[in-house]
Design a protein around this motif. Structure first.
Motif, PDB file in Angstrom:
ATOM      1  N   LEU A 274      13.965 -11.910   4.788  1.00  0.00           N
ATOM      2  CA  LEU A 274      13.847 -10.653   5.529  1.00  0.00           C
ATOM      3  C   LEU A 274      12.375 -10.436   5.818  1.00  0.00           C
ATOM      4  N   GLY A 275      12.042 -10.277   7.086  1.00  0.00           N
ATOM      5  CA  GLY A 275      10.625 -10.067   7.361  1.00  0.00           C
ATOM      6  C   GLY A 275      10.344  -9.795   8.824  1.00  0.00           C
TER       7      GLY A 275
ATOM      8  N   ARG B 114       6.052  -9.530   4.817  1.00  0.00           N
ATOM      9  CA  ARG B 114       5.419  -9.497   6.127  1.00  0.00           C
ATOM     10  C   ARG B 114       5.249 -10.955   6.550  1.00  0.00           C
TER      11      ARG B 114
ATOM     12  N   LEU C 160       0.844  -1.208   0.000  1.00  0.00           N
ATOM     13  CA  LEU C 160       0.000   0.000   0.000  1.00  0.00           C
ATOM     14  C   LEU C 160       0.879   1.258   0.000  1.00  0.00           C
TER      15      LEU C 160
HETATM   16  P1  ADP Z   1       1.941  -6.529   1.059  1.00  0.00           P
HETATM   17  O1  ADP Z   1       1.470  -5.169   0.696  1.00  0.00           O
HETATM   18  O2  ADP Z   1       0.847  -7.511   1.242  1.00  0.00           O
HETATM   19  O3  ADP Z   1       2.868  -6.545   2.222  1.00  0.00           O
HETATM   20  P2  ADP Z   1       3.411  -6.452  -1.481  1.00  0.00           P
HETATM   21  O4  ADP Z   1       4.174  -7.509  -2.209  1.00  0.00           O
HETATM   22  O5  ADP Z   1       2.360  -5.757  -2.262  1.00  0.00           O
HETATM   23  O6  ADP Z   1       2.813  -7.123  -0.157  1.00  0.00           O
HETATM   24  O7  ADP Z   1       4.399  -5.329  -0.947  1.00  0.00           O
HETATM   25  C1  ADP Z   1       5.394  -5.585  -0.039  1.00  0.00           C
HETATM   26  C2  ADP Z   1       6.350  -4.411  -0.019  1.00  0.00           C
HETATM   27  O8  ADP Z   1       6.930  -4.295   1.279  1.00  0.00           O
HETATM   28  C3  ADP Z   1       7.519  -4.579  -0.971  1.00  0.00           C
HETATM   29  O9  ADP Z   1       8.007  -3.297  -1.314  1.00  0.00           O
HETATM   30  C4  ADP Z   1       8.530  -5.306  -0.103  1.00  0.00           C
HETATM   31  O10 ADP Z   1       9.853  -5.162  -0.597  1.00  0.00           O
HETATM   32  C5  ADP Z   1       8.327  -4.577   1.205  1.00  0.00           C
HETATM   33  N1  ADP Z   1       8.686  -5.314   2.405  1.00  0.00           N
HETATM   34  C6  ADP Z   1       7.982  -6.293   3.026  1.00  0.00           C
HETATM   35  N2  ADP Z   1       8.605  -6.692   4.138  1.00  0.00           N
HETATM   36  C7  ADP Z   1       9.735  -5.969   4.235  1.00  0.00           C
HETATM   37  C8  ADP Z   1      10.807  -5.911   5.176  1.00  0.00           C
HETATM   38  N3  ADP Z   1      10.835  -6.699   6.244  1.00  0.00           N
HETATM   39  N4  ADP Z   1      11.803  -5.018   4.967  1.00  0.00           N
HETATM   40  C9  ADP Z   1      11.778  -4.217   3.880  1.00  0.00           C
HETATM   41  N5  ADP Z   1      10.804  -4.221   2.965  1.00  0.00           N
HETATM   42  C10 ADP Z   1       9.783  -5.077   3.127  1.00  0.00           C
END
Ligand code: ADP
Length: 484
Positions: free
Chosen positions: A329-330, A302, A19
């Motif tokens: 990474l999460g 996430r 988002l």
């Molecule tokens: P959602 O919106 O359901 O989390 P998306 O794939 O649409 O899934 O977007 C995820 C975004 O968040 C991407 O830009 C991804 O690189 C970033 N992201 C998710 N987790 C992390 C994290 N732990 N550290 C950095 N960036 C993250």
């Protein structure tokens, strides 16, 4: 056309997931197709720290929240020229370390926080004498805005609502209904009522002049019982004003040829830097150099069940027997954080779990990995697979939602294909897809052909911006207005 985008996140000021990326990038794309765009987000502590010279534009907007008469201040800043970002400030709600909550769960007052935010927006428009043609609201946090427009708070402004994830419904239990502050007739089945509670997401869906979601496949899926989260009947009944528009990516921010976070630049024409990125990533994470010989898998996500964490945990032992490396990474739910930490302890020689949110490291993982895993249960659009494609990291995805729309499997006879898909949500199917990828990886020429094919995909926002513009026109028409 004047567009105000209201959301709970907007990169780079506030982001927890897709988002934030979308709301960060869409305004410039809309500006390029002729719109005058503003953004409004809450003035989170982190957003205020990151914002450049935020200036107060108005103070003491009176916002009623249940029995309390509260007030909001509004600041303005800019990230992209010509796109004001309004920040609604009330420290009681937004001066906190996180956007939504901690690993233990959402903040206890998350409904009040975003009801307050939504209610402040029409008042902010009036205070600033700002008269948008369309307000584009996003997800449950700003769903209430659509009902407020319906209620006549800003005559002449049409409402468009985007569903980024139907899984989060903004449910308000009966004892807290008074915070919503709408007339009683809104609390029926035709309004916000949802199985005995009120849903702020439903407010957005029911009262918007048009509803969009973030991929064509997800637009279809959410009309089915399996993916509809109880809203499928409602969504089927209004499919003439439901549109699936695939998200784009910010191609300036996500470009391996210019990415400041990468150890070495590379491009579709010259892939040589990618090897250096992999080498640097292994070094940075203290993983053995022998992992250079096989595929390095990455996942940036996430840590919630939607993202297929169980699948990965279940598949892990067999996966490691394939002699591959894995970098995850999460951050998210404690149970997953613990499980992945445990897995790391027993597989130090090939697995790293980095807990937390780390944008630079995310870039390095897209750059340094050979394969990115996105084994989601459902995925409205998904950005990680698009970043992976751009960075020549071949995605292994479950064939759902936007993942299905953006990845082509060689099995689908699209030569050479851009990634590997699996259908059934189980560990065996994920493993089988990874095994296929592992086999193809050994054929360097074919692998590079896939990388180049993926890197050449057009995921720019241009196309999406034009589609949004059409939806805005329809929404204005539906409202019975003309744009100013
Ligand atoms: P959602 O919106 O359901 O989390 P998306 O794939 O649409 O899934 O977007 C995820 C975004 O968040 C991407 O830009 C991804 O690189 C970033 N992201 C998710 N987790 C992390 C994290 N732990 N550290 C950095 N960036 C993250």
């Amino acid at each position: 056309m004047r567009i105000l985008i209201a959301a709970s996140e907007a990169a780079p000021l506030a982001k927890t997931g897709g988002l934030g990326d979308v709301v960060g990038a869409l305004p410039s794309a809309l500006q390029e197709v002729g719109c005058e765009v503003s953004l409004v987000i809450p003035a989170y502590r982190n957003a205020l720290e990151k914002a450049e010279a935020p200036a107060v534009v108005t103070k003491g907007i009176p916002v009623k929240l249940g029995p309390r008469n509260l007030s909001a201040d509004v600041l303005v800043t800019e990230v992209n020229p010509g796109i004001p970002i309004y920040l609604v400030r009330r420290d009681e709600f937004f001066d906190r370390s996180e956007i939504y909550g901690t690993a233990e769960g959402e903040y206890f007052d998350s409904r009040e926080r975003f009801i307050f935010f939504s209610r402040s927006i029409p008042l902010l428009c009036r205070a600033l004498r700002y008269d948008p043609d369309v307000i584009l609201a996003n997800d449950w946090q700003t769903g209430l805005l659509m009902a407020l427009l319906h209620e006549g708070t800003l005559p002449g402004t049409a409402g468009v609502f985007t569903i980024h994830n139907l899984g989060y419904q903004g449910l308000v239990p009966p004892e807290h209904i008074s915070f919503i502050g709408l007339p009683n007739e809104y609390y029926r089945m035709e309004g916000l009522e949802f199985y005995g509670q009120m849903s702020l997401l439903k407010a957005g869906i029911v009262f918007a002049h048009a509803v969009t979601t973030v991929s064509p496949t997800y637009a279809e899926e959410i009309q089915t019982h399996e993916f509809g989260c109880g809203f499928d009947g409602l969504l089927r009944s209004m499919k003439d004003r439901l549109f699936g528009i695939l998200n784009g990516i910010d191609e300036k921010e996500w470009d391996p040829a210019k990415d400041v976070h990468l150890h070495a630049p590379y491009s579709r024409q010259d892939l040589s830097g990618k090897k250096q990125c992999k080498n640097a990533l292994l070094k940075e994470l203290g993983l053995p150099m022998r992992l250079m010989n096989g595929p390095l898998l990455g996942m940036v996500s996430r840590l919630v069940s939607q993202k297929g964490c169980e699948l990965l945990l279940e598949a892990a032992e067999k996966l490691f027997a394939l002699d591959v490396g894995l970098v995850l990474l999460g951050s998210g739910e404690v149970k997953y954080e613990k499980a992945f930490s445990g897995l790391q302890d027993s597989h130090q020689d090939r697995f790293r779990f980095i807990k937390g949110f780390d944008e630079p490291l995310a870039h390095k993982i897209y750059g340094g990995s050979d394969i990115m895993l996105v084994p989601s249960l459902y995925e409205p659009c998904g950005l990680t697979q698009m970043y992976a494609l751009r960075y020549g990291s071949i995605p292994v995805v479950r064939a759902t939602g936007g993942l299905n729309d953006t990845v082509q499997d060689p099995k689908e006879r699209r030569f050479p294909g851009t990634g590997f898909k699996f259908r059934d949500f189980d560990a065996g199917s994920l493993l089988a897809a990874i095994e296929r990828a592992n086999t193809v990886y050994k054929d360097k020429d074919y692998w590079q052909a896939m990388m180049r094919e993926g890197m050449g995909q057009d995921f720019s926002w241009r196309k999406a911006a034009k589609q949004y513009l059409e939806v805005f026109e329809r929404a204005i028409k539906r409202m019975g207005g003309v744009h100013k």
